[in-house]
Design an enzyme around this catalytic site. Structure first.
Site: not given
Ligand SMILES: C[S@@+](CC[C@H](N)C(=O)[O-])C[C@H]1O[C@@H](n2cnc3c(N)ncnc32)[C@H](O)[C@@H]1O
Length: 281
Positions: A19, A102, A145, A166
């Site tokens: 972050h 984020s 997605d 991420d």
């Molecule tokens: C590591 S977390 C993100 C953390 C966030 N970026 C933060 O820094 O606060 C990953 C997120 O990606 C989502 N995710 C996983 N695969 C995905 C996809 N194919 N499309 C969209 N979201 C997805 C998950 O539900 C999860 O909430």
């Protein structure tokens, strides 16, 4: 399979690293007044409740934000100051329990002319995102997605922007999937700044990401990493990194200062930091 929920890990050493440095990159881009587009492709819920059952399970935040919070008035690094200010603004009781993710960070940095899109596919995470953030001209939320959204939302009309990737890396092919999707969208948005987070785990699968990106022919890929060694013996993840395609020149000094501060205060200088080209110009 979408079983990953970031609240279990929110506020840990990797969140701090990603972050603060993401903020430095966006601030670097904002040295120019022209509008920009921000895409938070794997957004999660935007704000994490560190008092929740999920966060309390492993209490990963204790050795992350919990450790740094008392030092919030003792930094000169601009990116670290900005991040502490954001957490203070989210919590009116002087605590850090509403921990900004984020999307909250990026939303807080939007200027009038900038836009942010945030995507998550997980029903619960997306619902929390929807409750926490109001859609507007500047901010759009997408339950879709990320791999598909990248193709659909890029290139943006602003012609400049930051794409933050991420993923949860639940599936081991995700390292190469990320490299592959970037190879596909990059020719349509060559000016974009792509920021990819990866964990350092014993299996070292981030090497697949490196290998595929090197093979793609894309140049100007900066690698910024904090390897915390054995500072977090209760966690498998011993550090994390960011690959930044087309890093903004202005952000480099700020990232270096943030990285040093984080290492000094999170690992007492025992970690190993690196900032250099994975693929040069
Ligand atoms: C590591 S977390 C993100 C953390 C966030 N970026 C933060 O820094 O606060 C990953 C997120 O990606 C989502 N995710 C996983 N695969 C995905 C996809 N194919 N499309 C969209 N979201 C997805 C998950 O539900 C999860 O909430």
């Amino acid at each position: 399979m979408l079983s990953y929920q970031h609240t279990y890990h929110a506020g840990n050493h990797a969140d701090i690293f990603k972050h603060i440095l993401l903020g430095d990159i966006v601030a670097g881009m904002q040295q120019k007044p022209s509008p920009m587009y921000l895409l938070d492709a794997f957004a999660s819920r935007g704000i994490y409740d560190l008092t929740s059952t999920e966060a309390q399970k492993n209490r990963e935040f204790e050795t992350g934000i919990g450790k740094l919070w008392p030092m919030r008035h003792q930094t000169v690094a601009a990116g670290v100051k900005r991040w502490f200010k954001l957490i203070e603004a989210e919590n009116c009781d002087g605590s850090y329990h509403r921990f900004p993710g984020s999307t909250a960070l990026l939303a807080s940095m939007l200027r009038d002319s900038d836009r942010l899109a945030a995507c998550d596919l997980h029903p619960q995470e997306f619902e929390s995102l929807r409750q926490g953030f109001k859609s507007s001209r500047k901010l759009t939320l997408h339950k879709r997605d990320a791999f598909e959204a990248l193709g659909a939302l890029l290139p943006p009309k602003e012609k400049r922007g930051v794409v933050f990737l991420d993923p949860s890396y639940e599936n081991k092919t995700e390292y190469s999937d990320i490299a592959n999707v970037i190879s596909k969208v990059y020719p349509h948005f060559r000016a974009g700044v792509y920021v990819i987070w990866y964990p350092l785990l014993p299996a070292a699968r981030h090497q697949d990401l490196f290998k595929e990106l090197k093979r793609s022919g894309i140049r100007k890929i900066l690698r910024v990493e904090l390897d915390c060694g054995d500072c977090f013996p209760d966690m498998q993840m011993h550090g994390s990194g960011l690959l930044i395609i087309n890093p903004p020149w202005h952000a480099k000094q700020a990232m270096q200062s943030s990285l040093s501060w984080i290492n000094q205060n999170l690992t007492q200088g025992k970690g190993i930091t690196s900032l250099g080209w994975l693929v040069p110009e």
